[in-house]
Design an enzyme around this catalytic site. Sequence first.
Site, mmCIF file in Angstrom:
data_model
loop_
_atom_site.group_PDB
_atom_site.id
_atom_site.type_symbol
_atom_site.label_atom_id
_atom_site.label_comp_id
_atom_site.label_asym_id
_atom_site.label_seq_id
_atom_site.Cartn_x
_atom_site.Cartn_y
_atom_site.Cartn_z
ATOM 1 C CB CYS A 130 -0.921 0.103 1.214
ATOM 2 S SG CYS A 130 -2.170 -1.155 1.266
ATOM 3 C CE LYS B 226 10.234 -1.632 -8.788
ATOM 4 N NZ LYS B 226 10.496 -2.924 -9.444
HETATM 5 N N1 GLU Z 1 -4.202 -4.328 5.855
HETATM 6 C C1 GLU Z 1 -4.681 -3.264 5.017
HETATM 7 C C2 GLU Z 1 -5.757 -3.726 4.045
HETATM 8 O O1 GLU Z 1 -5.858 -4.843 3.667
HETATM 9 C C3 GLU Z 1 -3.553 -2.556 4.296
HETATM 10 C C4 GLU Z 1 -2.690 -3.487 3.498
HETATM 11 C C5 GLU Z 1 -1.304 -3.002 3.093
HETATM 12 O O2 GLU Z 1 -0.705 -2.119 3.663
HETATM 13 O O3 GLU Z 1 -0.786 -3.614 2.146
HETATM 14 O O4 GLU Z 1 -6.528 -2.965 3.631
#
Ligand code: GLU
Length: 590
Positions: A2, A585
């Site tokens: 993210c 990435k």
């Molecule tokens: N755990 C959060 C979600 O699934 C964020 C995931 C992340 O940071 O990749 O929305």
Amino acid sequence: MCGIYGYIGSKSAHEVITDGLKRLDYRGYDSWGVAVMNEKDIEVTKDVGLVKSIEETAAKHSHIGIGHTRWATHGAVTVLNAHPHLSTDKTFTLAQNGIVENFKELKDDLVKKGYKFESQTDTEVIVRLIEEEMKTLPNIHDAIIKTFRKLTGRNTIIVLTHKGEIIAARNGSPLVIGQNSKTSEMYVSSDTLSFAPYVDEILVMENMQIVYLTENKIKAHDMAKGTDFDPQFEKLDVKNSIVDKAGYEHYMLKEIHETPESISAILHSNTEKYLSLAGLLKTSRTVYTMGSGSAGVAAAQIAFYLRQNSKLNAISLIGAEAQEYFPLFTKDDVIIVPSQSGETADVLEVLEVIKKKGTHIVSYVNMPGSMITRMSEIGFLAEAGPEVCVMSTKVFTSQIAWGYYVSKYIMGNKDLGEKELITLTKTMKGYLEDKKNHDALIELAKMLKEKHDIFLLGKYQNFAVMHEGMIKLIEGTYKHAHALPAGDLKHYAITLIEQGVPVIAVYGDDIANSDIENSISQVKARGATVIGVGPIRHGNLDHFLRIPNTGETQAIMNIIPLQLLAYYLAKELGNSIDKPRNIAKSVTVK
Ligand code: GLU
């Protein structure tokens, strides 16, 4: 993974943030969301898929906002699960990069207290917990700090309040603040490159630090110490921060073509660092190398060079499987970490443990200002230039070329190492510029397009690189590719070989020659279609891609046709080349 982004300034926050999220979407592109501060309320726009700009709405005229691009870990890829998540009374909205590992127990408790959940994400738990804390605490700052302390896992959050304040806190996942000293604009992001063209100063946040941003004002607090601190911005010096495809159809193709320059950059780095590294490695007991994904393969190739050329006791590990080695690390060991982002969660977790044991950390990272670099005793910046395609190409090749150079340097063979790399880059450039090589790969891709499985064989200096070829094929084509140790093939995997199964043999002109020849004959005898990738034509080949002979740097040369093959095959299949499905990435979650 993210990406999170925030902006306060004079421009349209929505435009700045969507632009920023597009630069961050290598971190995940399942869904995206932008929240801006309108005159009276917070307006949130979310969608699944790639970031889009919005039509002319009031949201366009706001100057304060936050955004998120998601790689789903908890909850399906839906608009409801997209971040940011609004509080029940709509006074704040929040996005997270990370995983709340104890989200289930926190959620159960909140449900008992009567909270309703709209989404399935672990992130919504943080929002409801802040709401709960706000019942008893005087302000949202205290509520966020109290909530943050209750979370386990690696979480970095960004919050926008209806008062026009952006609050960002880091634990584990990266967080950088950028400031333009002339315009007073402020940016918050998961990486520096996403706002580099617009700022001249940055503040790289450490774990358990929180910042509060309002127009022209920044306040910072250390949650671990419980004290405020004066944020010390550093001058930003980033070259090549604006990237485009420069006429290539995809970033992947452009970045493969940039490999010779990425390798040349190694030869311009700081001599002092190499001298310190030489001293460290020569007195070390064990040299570990470690990475994840392609960087894990690079770690294996670097260890190969350290054993082969420097006669060091080098062992390669992959980040997610290093735990069993924890009792073995000592202060007499060195760990070398190649990484693109410098933020890989699996790797950081290991480094956090072994740093306490006094193990020396050396890194080779492409992204400036990363956590891995900050944790390193000697941190080399790769200077391979920004790599946009999610599949790593030029950075991987730069990592293994660096490993080769180090293995020569520390033995007092710096000049020889340089000479070999200069010859390699010239040869590689020539290979990349020759249309005939691309035509041969395109023809091969047309044949492989029809196949379900692709096998690869490799040995000795091409053993790790053949694995990287497999990774590229899997990432780009979504086909089953399988890397086999050439000599071990006969012990098990030979059962899989039948008429027409494609087998790519990757080799050099070296001591592995006769074993490779044997393996080719063995699969050929069972009907395989054998493709040779190397400098000499072995007997029994159905297709032969002649690769220039670069001697002991052959593996670094051979990865180029393998990367190009994955590219042309992905193109034949009509796949999303620069953003393959389901991967990202910078892997900042475990
Ligand atoms: N755990 C959060 C979600 O699934 C964020 C995931 C992340 O940071 O990749 O929305």
